[in-house]
Enzyme design. Structure first.
Site, short mmCIF file in Angstrom:
data_model
loop_
_atom_site.label_atom_id
_atom_site.label_comp_id
_atom_site.label_asym_id
_atom_site.label_seq_id
_atom_site.Cartn_x
_atom_site.Cartn_y
_atom_site.Cartn_z
N HIS A 21 -9.07 -2.46 -63.79
CA HIS A 21 -8.91 -2.44 -62.34
C HIS A 21 -8.08 -1.27 -61.83
CE1 HIS A 21 -10.77 -6.32 -62.58
NE2 HIS A 21 -10.63 -6.55 -61.29
N ARG A 74 -0.84 -12.82 -66.09
CA ARG A 74 -1.91 -12.71 -65.11
C ARG A 74 -2.39 -11.27 -64.94
NH1 ARG A 74 -2.80 -15.59 -59.20
NH2 ARG A 74 -4.72 -14.46 -58.72
N HIS A 122 -9.79 0.77 -59.26
CA HIS A 122 -9.30 0.95 -57.88
C HIS A 122 -9.27 2.43 -57.51
CE1 HIS A 122 -7.06 -3.16 -57.45
NE2 HIS A 122 -8.37 -3.27 -57.45
N LYS A 150 -9.83 -18.01 -66.09
CA LYS A 150 -9.00 -17.60 -64.96
C LYS A 150 -8.00 -18.69 -64.60
CE LYS A 150 -8.41 -15.15 -60.89
NZ LYS A 150 -8.92 -14.11 -60.00
N ASN A 205 -6.42 -7.76 -64.78
CA ASN A 205 -6.72 -6.48 -64.13
C ASN A 205 -7.29 -5.45 -65.09
OD1 ASN A 205 -5.82 -7.31 -61.55
ND2 ASN A 205 -3.71 -7.04 -62.23
N GLU A 239 -16.94 -8.78 -64.31
CA GLU A 239 -15.76 -9.64 -64.42
C GLU A 239 -15.97 -10.72 -65.48
OE1 GLU A 239 -12.92 -9.02 -62.88
OE2 GLU A 239 -13.42 -7.83 -61.11
N GLU A 291 1.76 -13.35 -60.94
CA GLU A 291 1.53 -12.13 -61.71
C GLU A 291 2.82 -11.44 -62.13
OE1 GLU A 291 -2.02 -10.00 -60.63
OE2 GLU A 291 -1.10 -8.11 -61.17
N ARG A 346 1.26 -19.35 -39.37
CA ARG A 346 2.07 -19.33 -40.60
C ARG A 346 1.51 -20.21 -41.71
NH1 ARG A 346 6.44 -19.97 -36.91
NH2 ARG A 346 7.18 -17.94 -36.21
N LYS A 375 -5.26 -14.98 -54.73
CA LYS A 375 -4.98 -13.63 -54.23
C LYS A 375 -5.82 -13.40 -52.98
CE LYS A 375 -3.55 -10.91 -58.24
NZ LYS A 375 -3.81 -9.67 -58.97
N HIS A 421 -17.20 -3.19 -56.21
CA HIS A 421 -15.98 -3.46 -56.97
C HIS A 421 -16.30 -3.65 -58.45
CE1 HIS A 421 -12.05 -4.95 -58.03
NE2 HIS A 421 -12.57 -6.09 -58.44
#
Lengths: 368, 368
Positions: free
Chosen positions: A245, A238, A249, A224, A242, A182, A234, A118, A140, A262
């Site tokens: 993205h 934030r 994606h 960032k 993306n 990026e 987000e 955990r 993330k 990517h």
């Protein structure tokens, strides 16, 4: 050596940037609570840097977990290898996981740290430009699902990010370019002066000039860190990170993870966002072309895969995490350096964007 | 209807306890942000309560995920069924997962909520006594690993816990007893008057007397909420809730998940903790016997499995989450109602505990 700080209250952490940090225990020791460390890396990075990092961490009881390399392995079965190794070596709640590698290693190691017993500590040691300027900062973490990228994961912050810029000397040219996608993104979404700086320095970056790289990494991480500090989970700003993205994606999912890097998918996706912003009347053709030209100079694809139709994009984008209450939200530009997240656009403009002949757009760009 | 509050700052949430709550939308609606809900349950509970809850939530776009029943299925492959269903139905970040069932359903649904798209809301609707008084409150979620129980998971709090005590009428007697193991635990660790109350009411509880059940659930949840509010991530006092669990987990792991019910393993483990506390001179034989007698009256095993040797226990306990820096920490009693977490005991006392003839101890107890 330069140090930035990601300001997140009791989850704040430093980003150390410099050359040779991998060999210096002083950048690691303050961030390790216990006596155990587990270095997680992959088959490509291990021969290059694992032994050096093991030597740097010689004071700790350590194990190394070497994963197969590639986005295709960013999945549960690979994650399980980390848990297996930790449990077999009886690592307890005070262990520290160290992610040595690119974004895939960082995302999986971070998610393993978030879940093991955990939650245990972890440190990011990104070795690719993409992970140095993007995925290692901000917490993330996660893995892919056959139905979508990064669909299973956690927001989980590292104890520190240690960026040894010297590791870029072993990075394939294609991956260096992917990282620049990026870097350019930060200029486009929130820092027009940085965009101009990149236009002046892109050749130096591709030639691995130390000073230029350090500057680009620092400005990217600073952007960032600023955005993540303002909106960790987000719920707002934030999401501007993306840019490109959602389209990207869709490309990655459609082509199969790892076929396009990517950063390559993000580059083509960014061009689509530039074009859509232009069609909305928010960017001039010259501004769109300026972004496209810089991406192309950085060695990146600026035309989406020819086999992808508008229908393919719409299908994949419908399950994107940016979809809320059934409305597709996209990151678009209302000027260079001024990104917005919005669902407020006519559906026809999206469809017109998807039907654009990007090859023709690319062909009319000219050289500079 | 009674409502308690778990006080965790911006992660605070209510526990509603009463009869018939399952049919009342008012206990759900304030805790659901979006338009989508996913009810996660299992094959045993679905025929009993799924349709009723679906009717209660008729205002939402809903899916149901029916998992196989049992601790043996508390693993990644089962969790994946939840992700598959959510993605196939295109549930977005505003979806709410609803855990309808016992501890296994609650732990897996909570962990799925923690991970799906890096975190969505969930509501606990526990239908077993064990989950009502223990696992549904406090935010511990996770799955098992072949090398250890609950080794992969997250601390992740629900939006609310809705306890319909009427659901206990369909609970098998063996599981009712298993739940009482955790109820008795609260008396032993922090509430001696509750222990005395339980001694006076154990027959009524076993006979499903409504008033007695509501009282036992409320006092148990109040104790748990107090401890969790003081120490959410188990850096201190929360660990006292694990009385009997380190021994108990060893039993569950050794016997194979699901052979002994969790509460049964905890009961036998609690007897071992009572005996060890006695051997340390912290409990009198009469106090130890008082705890053993109450556990036995509740229908619980008070003798560990005969096939388990001291070596088996030591082997399994060495990978327990309570092990820090290689030292085994145990929850022991320095009096009834006074638990401590400590690694400060002679190894020989632990070994003497593991070699105790618990059958002989049980045989000398007498009836009351």
């Amino acid at each position: 050596m330069r140090t930035l700080n990601v300001d997140l209250g009791d989850r704040s952490y430093p980003i150390h940037i410099g050359e040779g940090l991998l060999d210096d225990p002083r950048f690691f020791a303050p961030h390790i609570r216990g006596r155990q460390v587990a270095i997680v890396t992959n088959e490509t990075i291990a021969p290059l840097y694992l032994e050096r990092l093991q030597k740097t961490l010689a004071d700790y009881a350590q194990i190394a977990v070497v994963l197969p390399d590639g986005e295709a392995f960013k999945q549960w079965e690979t994650l399980q290898l980390i848990f297996d190794a930790l449990l077999q070596a009886r690592h307890d709640r005070k262990t520290t996981l160290i992610a040595l590698g690119g974004g895939v290693v960082g995302d999986m190691t971070g998610f393993a740290a978030a879940c093991y017993q955990r939650g245990v500590d972890f440190i990011q040691v990104p070795t690719t430009l993409l992970s140095q300027v993007d995925s290692s900062v901000g917490g993330k973490t996660g893995i892919n699902h056959p139905l979508g990228k990064n669909m299973v994961g956690a927001f989980y912050q590292p104890q520190a990010v240690v960026i040894d810029a010297a590791s870029l000397r072993t990075l394939p040219a294609r991956e260096l370019s992917a990282g620049l996608a990026e870097v350019i993104k930060y200029g486009l979404i929130c820092d027009e002066p940085f965009l101009a700086w990149l236009e002046a320095h892109v050749e130096q970056l591709l030639a691995l000039d130390s000073a230029a790289l350090a500057e680009a990494i620092e400005r990217s991480c600073a952007a960032k860190a600023r955005v993540v500090g303002a909106d960790e989970r987000e719920s707002g700003v934030r999401a501007t990170l993306n840019l490109g993205h959602t389209f990207g994606h869709a490309i990655e999912t459609h082509m199969g993870y790892g076929v396009w890097l990517h950063g390559e998918a993000v580059a083509a996706g960014t061009v689509m966002a530039l074009q859509m912003s232009h069609l909305l009347g928010w960017l001039t053709a010259a501004e769109r072309d300026r972004g496209m030209r810089l991406l192309r100079r950085a060695g990146l694809p600026i035309v989406p895969p020819k086999e992808m139709t508008a229908e393919h994009f719409l299908e994949h984008m419908a399950v994107d995490k940016k979809v809320l209450d059934g409305r597709l939200r996209l990151v678009l530009l209302q000027g260079l350096g001024a990104a917005v997240v919005t669902a407020d656009f006519p559906r026809e403009i999206l469809e017109e964007t998807l039907r654009t002949d990007f090859q023709a757009l690319a062909d009319q760009l000219g050289e500079h």
